[in-house]
Design an enzyme around this catalytic site. Structure first.
Site, PDB file in Angstrom:
ATOM      1  N   ASP A  39       0.729  -1.170  -0.131  1.00  0.00           N
ATOM      2  CA  ASP A  39       0.071  -0.035   0.178  1.00  0.00           C
ATOM      3  C   ASP A  39       0.811   1.343  -0.004  1.00  0.00           C
ATOM      4  O   ASP A  39       1.796   1.394   0.655  1.00  0.00           O
ATOM      5  CB  ASP A  39      -0.992  -0.012   1.118  1.00  0.00           C
ATOM      6  CG  ASP A  39      -1.906   1.151   1.249  1.00  0.00           C
ATOM      7  OD1 ASP A  39      -1.978   1.984   0.363  1.00  0.00           O
ATOM      8  OD2 ASP A  39      -2.634   1.237   2.244  1.00  0.00           O
ATOM      9  N   GLY A  55      -1.272   6.125   1.502  1.00  0.00           N
ATOM     10  CA  GLY A  55      -2.294   6.934   1.169  1.00  0.00           C
ATOM     11  C   GLY A  55      -3.365   6.820   2.442  1.00  0.00           C
ATOM     12  O   GLY A  55      -3.599   7.971   2.935  1.00  0.00           O
ATOM     13  N   TYR A  56      -3.588   5.779   2.760  1.00  0.00           N
ATOM     14  CA  TYR A  56      -4.596   5.438   3.967  1.00  0.00           C
ATOM     15  C   TYR A  56      -3.831   5.853   5.228  1.00  0.00           C
ATOM     16  O   TYR A  56      -4.557   6.412   6.252  1.00  0.00           O
ATOM     17  CB  TYR A  56      -4.972   3.902   4.128  1.00  0.00           C
ATOM     18  CG  TYR A  56      -5.966   3.729   5.367  1.00  0.00           C
ATOM     19  CD1 TYR A  56      -7.244   3.826   5.048  1.00  0.00           C
ATOM     20  CD2 TYR A  56      -5.482   3.195   6.551  1.00  0.00           C
ATOM     21  CE1 TYR A  56      -8.175   3.722   6.272  1.00  0.00           C
ATOM     22  CE2 TYR A  56      -6.275   2.815   7.573  1.00  0.00           C
ATOM     23  CZ  TYR A  56      -7.605   3.083   7.417  1.00  0.00           C
ATOM     24  OH  TYR A  56      -8.513   3.012   8.498  1.00  0.00           O
ATOM     25  N   GLY A  95     -11.161   4.075  -0.108  1.00  0.00           N
ATOM     26  CA  GLY A  95     -11.983   4.713   0.550  1.00  0.00           C
ATOM     27  C   GLY A  95     -13.149   4.374   0.944  1.00  0.00           C
ATOM     28  O   GLY A  95     -14.019   4.749   1.280  1.00  0.00           O
ATOM     29  N   ASP A 136      -7.540  -7.275   1.473  1.00  0.00           N
ATOM     30  CA  ASP A 136      -6.667  -7.086   2.706  1.00  0.00           C
ATOM     31  C   ASP A 136      -7.467  -6.648   3.892  1.00  0.00           C
ATOM     32  O   ASP A 136      -8.266  -5.708   3.409  1.00  0.00           O
ATOM     33  CB  ASP A 136      -5.574  -6.395   2.357  1.00  0.00           C
ATOM     34  CG  ASP A 136      -5.568  -5.057   2.579  1.00  0.00           C
ATOM     35  OD1 ASP A 136      -5.230  -4.408   3.334  1.00  0.00           O
ATOM     36  OD2 ASP A 136      -6.133  -4.147   1.645  1.00  0.00           O
TER      37      ASP A 136
END
Length: 376
Positions: free
Chosen positions: A92, A95-96, A221, A271
């Site tokens: 990843d 961003g999260y 999102g 995930d």
């Protein structure tokens, strides 16, 4: 990369496919255990490989950038060699994590400046630097840098954020195409659909992402607090637009029921930290329902942890023993619960694949959703 769609379930949009990467072939649908900092919490790589047996795991650029740092990873020859894992890895982009640092970051057109959650030091991520970091980490599949919107989110903010994500995506793609992998094998790049819970924005974003002709696509999102039905509505709208012949990855989802319902909508990859995080709190997922192993009712239950389970812990340990370990705050209890939950999640997606291939997925899924909704 080569993604082959093997079969679609006649009663739903569920798909079974094969995704080839430099470190092995992934059978979809698939769940990716989360190994945020080069470790799936509480699980040795040998147990992960031999008992849980995932085709792919997930790492995180933000966390690996902070610790141990990409210079260490480059010296080791990449994340695979550093952690002793020879199967595919997806990273990843961070961003999260930037989203979760809402009080410690500032988003601008150029990128994001943020303070480390570890020591408060100041850092900056840009679309270009995130591509470079993932090159240095060496994951098989790397993600675009995006902005993950919160829930609830005003329409105008979601629209502006989506367009920023698209502009960042264009920069990511340009830099990815101008750079080279560092360890002698191909890396695959996935863009991310955004748009909060607004159908028109989701469709617009899905069309933009589909137009990039990337080798695979992700949906971000979601699973950030919205009702499950809104998640399903958004996932369905996006899957109806994203290319059929490319894998679809729904990021950060979710419960076993969420996974089955989204498989039915055409999602291929998942995930989530839920199986490991909930395990550490004593929650066990099973095909018959959810167990809170801390409850007194299990104190003298000497039956196997899960008679239907598929890892060694399910037969070797009893519910009473595992409850005792949690009561005594022995870390072994958390390890046992983690292996069980991850084993169950991998069984769930593999049984889904088997059912898709033989045409029985939809009725099996509906029955499983009813069973798993119980509290035991």
């Amino acid at each position: 990369m080569n993604f082959t769609l093997k079969h679609t379930d006649p009663g739903s949009k569920a798909r079974a496919g094969l995704l080839k990467t430099a470190h092995g072939t992934i059978e979809t649908p698939i769940f990716m255990p989360v190994g945020t900092v080069a470790s799936v919490k509480g699980v040795h790589q040998r147990e992960l490989r031999d008992e849980i047996d995932p085709d792919i795991i997930l790492g995180n650029t933000y966390h690996l950038y902070l610790r141990p740092g990409t210079e260490i990873l480059k010296s080791a020859g990449g994340l695979h060699k550093f952690m002793g894992w020879d199967r595919p890895i997806l990273t990843d982009s961070g961003g999260y994590q930037v989203y979760s640092l809402s009080g410690r970051r500032k988003i601008k057109e150029e990128g994001v400046k943020f303070k480390s959650h570890i020591d408060g030091s100041l850092h900056e991520f840009t679309p270009e630097s995130v591509v470079d970091l993932q090159r240095e980490i060496g994951a098989d599949i790397i993600m675009a840098f995006d902005e993950c919107t919160p829930y609830p989110c005003e329409y105008d903010y979601a629209r502006r954020s989506m367009h920023l994500t698209h502009r960042w995506l264009d920069r990511c793609i340009k830099h990815f195409e101008e750079s080279e992998p560092l360890y002698g094998y191909q890396q695959l790049f996935f863009p991310i659909v955004q748009g909060s819970v607004y159908t028109d924005l989701r469709k617009q974003s899905a069309e933009y992402i589909a137009g990039t002709d990337a080798v695979g696509n992700a949906i971000g999102g979601l699973s950030v607090g919205e009702p499950a039905e809104e998640m399903y509505e958004m996932a369905e709208a996006v899957c109806d637009i994203l290319p059929t012949g490319k894998p679809r990855y729904l990021m950060g989802v979710g419960t076993p029921i969420n996974i089955l319902e989204n498989i039915a909508l055409g999602v291929d990859m998942f995930d989530c930290v839920m199986p490991t995080r909930n395990a550490r709190n004593g929650m066990l997922f099973t095909s018959e329902g959810t167990i809170n192993i801390k409850n007194k009712k299990w104190e003298d239950d000497f039956s196997p942890l899960d008679p239907m389970g598929h890892t060694f812990v399910d037969q070797e340990y009893s519910k009473a023993y595992l409850r005792h370990l949690f009561a005594a705050n022995e870390y072994l209890g958390k390890q046992i619960a983690t292996i069980h939950n991850l084993g169950f999640y991998l069984w769930l997606v593999r049984e889904s694949r088997r059912r898709i291939l033989d045409g029985s997925f939809r009725p099996w899924k509906d029955q499983m959703v009813k069973q798993m909704d119980k509290r035991l």
